[in-house]
Design a protein around this motif. Sequence first.
Motif, PDB file in Angstrom:
ATOM      1  N   GLU A   1       1.030  -1.208  -0.132  1.00  0.00           N
ATOM      2  CA  GLU A   1      -0.101   0.038  -0.014  1.00  0.00           C
ATOM      3  C   GLU A   1       0.908   1.177  -0.126  1.00  0.00           C
ATOM      4  N   TYR A   2       2.077   1.123   0.640  1.00  0.00           N
ATOM      5  CA  TYR A   2       2.696   2.408   0.842  1.00  0.00           C
ATOM      6  C   TYR A   2       4.092   2.416  -0.054  1.00  0.00           C
ATOM      7  N   VAL A   3       4.562   1.339  -0.608  1.00  0.00           N
ATOM      8  CA  VAL A   3       5.780   1.401  -1.312  1.00  0.00           C
ATOM      9  C   VAL A   3       5.942   2.032  -2.497  1.00  0.00           C
ATOM     10  N   ASP A   4       4.949   2.559  -3.466  1.00  0.00           N
ATOM     11  CA  ASP A   4       5.251   3.487  -4.424  1.00  0.00           C
ATOM     12  C   ASP A   4       5.610   4.875  -4.000  1.00  0.00           C
ATOM     13  N   MET A   5       4.735   5.252  -2.859  1.00  0.00           N
ATOM     14  CA  MET A   5       4.902   6.713  -2.363  1.00  0.00           C
ATOM     15  C   MET A   5       6.280   6.878  -1.611  1.00  0.00           C
ATOM     16  N   ILE A   6       6.598   5.764  -0.827  1.00  0.00           N
ATOM     17  CA  ILE A   6       8.013   5.927  -0.252  1.00  0.00           C
ATOM     18  C   ILE A   6       9.139   5.747  -1.400  1.00  0.00           C
ATOM     19  N   ALA A   7       9.175   5.150  -2.274  1.00  0.00           N
ATOM     20  CA  ALA A   7       9.978   5.154  -3.390  1.00  0.00           C
ATOM     21  C   ALA A   7       9.945   6.194  -3.988  1.00  0.00           C
ATOM     22  N   ALA A   8       8.979   7.127  -4.209  1.00  0.00           N
ATOM     23  CA  ALA A   8       8.841   8.499  -4.948  1.00  0.00           C
ATOM     24  C   ALA A   8       9.734   9.208  -3.951  1.00  0.00           C
ATOM     25  N   GLN A   9       9.377   9.122  -2.633  1.00  0.00           N
ATOM     26  CA  GLN A   9      10.345   9.789  -1.726  1.00  0.00           C
ATOM     27  C   GLN A   9      11.694   9.695  -1.884  1.00  0.00           C
ATOM     28  N   ILE A  10      12.128   8.436  -2.085  1.00  0.00           N
ATOM     29  CA  ILE A  10      13.569   8.067  -2.040  1.00  0.00           C
ATOM     30  C   ILE A  10      14.011   8.794  -3.342  1.00  0.00           C
ATOM     31  N   ILE A  11      13.356   8.645  -4.268  1.00  0.00           N
ATOM     32  CA  ILE A  11      13.798   9.141  -5.881  1.00  0.00           C
ATOM     33  C   ILE A  11      14.118  10.760  -5.542  1.00  0.00           C
ATOM     34  N   LEU A  12      12.969  11.429  -4.887  1.00  0.00           N
ATOM     35  CA  LEU A  12      13.206  12.907  -4.829  1.00  0.00           C
ATOM     36  C   LEU A  12      14.307  13.194  -4.143  1.00  0.00           C
ATOM     37  N   GLN A  13      14.595  12.552  -2.877  1.00  0.00           N
ATOM     38  CA  GLN A  13      15.598  12.799  -1.806  1.00  0.00           C
ATOM     39  C   GLN A  13      16.874  12.480  -2.483  1.00  0.00           C
ATOM     40  N   ASP A  14      17.299  11.479  -3.306  1.00  0.00           N
ATOM     41  CA  ASP A  14      18.369  11.157  -3.988  1.00  0.00           C
ATOM     42  C   ASP A  14      18.737  12.686  -5.104  1.00  0.00           C
ATOM     43  N   TYR A  15      17.630  12.970  -5.661  1.00  0.00           N
ATOM     44  CA  TYR A  15      17.666  13.962  -6.720  1.00  0.00           C
ATOM     45  C   TYR A  15      18.223  15.171  -5.913  1.00  0.00           C
ATOM     46  N   LEU A  16      17.570  15.479  -4.811  1.00  0.00           N
ATOM     47  CA  LEU A  16      17.800  16.749  -3.835  1.00  0.00           C
ATOM     48  C   LEU A  16      19.172  16.692  -3.493  1.00  0.00           C
ATOM     49  N   ASN A  17      19.880  15.702  -2.879  1.00  0.00           N
ATOM     50  CA  ASN A  17      21.182  15.451  -2.493  1.00  0.00           C
ATOM     51  C   ASN A  17      22.012  15.455  -3.390  1.00  0.00           C
ATOM     52  N   ASN A  18      21.684  14.885  -4.701  1.00  0.00           N
ATOM     53  CA  ASN A  18      22.762  15.066  -5.832  1.00  0.00           C
ATOM     54  C   ASN A  18      22.640  16.494  -6.253  1.00  0.00           C
ATOM     55  N   ARG A  19      21.641  17.399  -6.422  1.00  0.00           N
ATOM     56  CA  ARG A  19      21.790  18.799  -6.531  1.00  0.00           C
ATOM     57  C   ARG A  19      22.689  19.581  -5.559  1.00  0.00           C
TER      58      ARG A  19
END
Length: 141
Positions: A120-138
Motif C-alpha cells: 500500500e505504501y511502497v510506491d509513495m516511499i519509493a517516490a520519496q527516495i527518488i526525490l531525496q536522491d535528486y535533492l542530495n545530488n543537486r
Amino acid sequence: MRIMGLDFGSKTVGVAISDPLLITAQAKEIIRRDKENKLRKTLARIEELCVEYEVTEIVLGLPLHMNGDEGIRAQISREFAESLERRTGLPVTMMDERLTTVEADEIMMEVGIRRENRKEYVDMIAAQIILQDYLNNRKQS
C-alpha cells in the motif's frame, strides 16, 4: 518553489514533494490507475498537485535494469515524462530508480509496517527516495 518526485508504475504513481528549501522530500500520496494505458486522470491529479504545491520541476523515476540497460518499462516512463511535460509545462528530469523499491521495503520494515500492508505504501516511499536522491545530488553539484 518545490520539486515533485514520482514513482510511475503500471497500476499506481507514488508522489513525493520537496520542502520549499529543497532539502527534504515528503511522501504525499499514491495515485491509483484503473488501466495501465489510461493516463488522463493520473495526469490531471499530478497537475492539481503541481498547482497546489507550486511545483517548478518534476523528477520521475527511470526503471533501469541492474546492468544499466533500458527495457520496456524505461521506455514507457520516458513516454510518460513527455506527457507530463506537455500537460504541466514543467521540466521533467529522469532519475535512476534502481533499488528504490528494495530501499522502501527496508524502511517500512524498520518502522514496523506489516508485510501485508507494505504494498500500500511502497510506491509513495519509493517516490520519496527518488526525490531525496535528486535533492542530495543537486546539493553536491
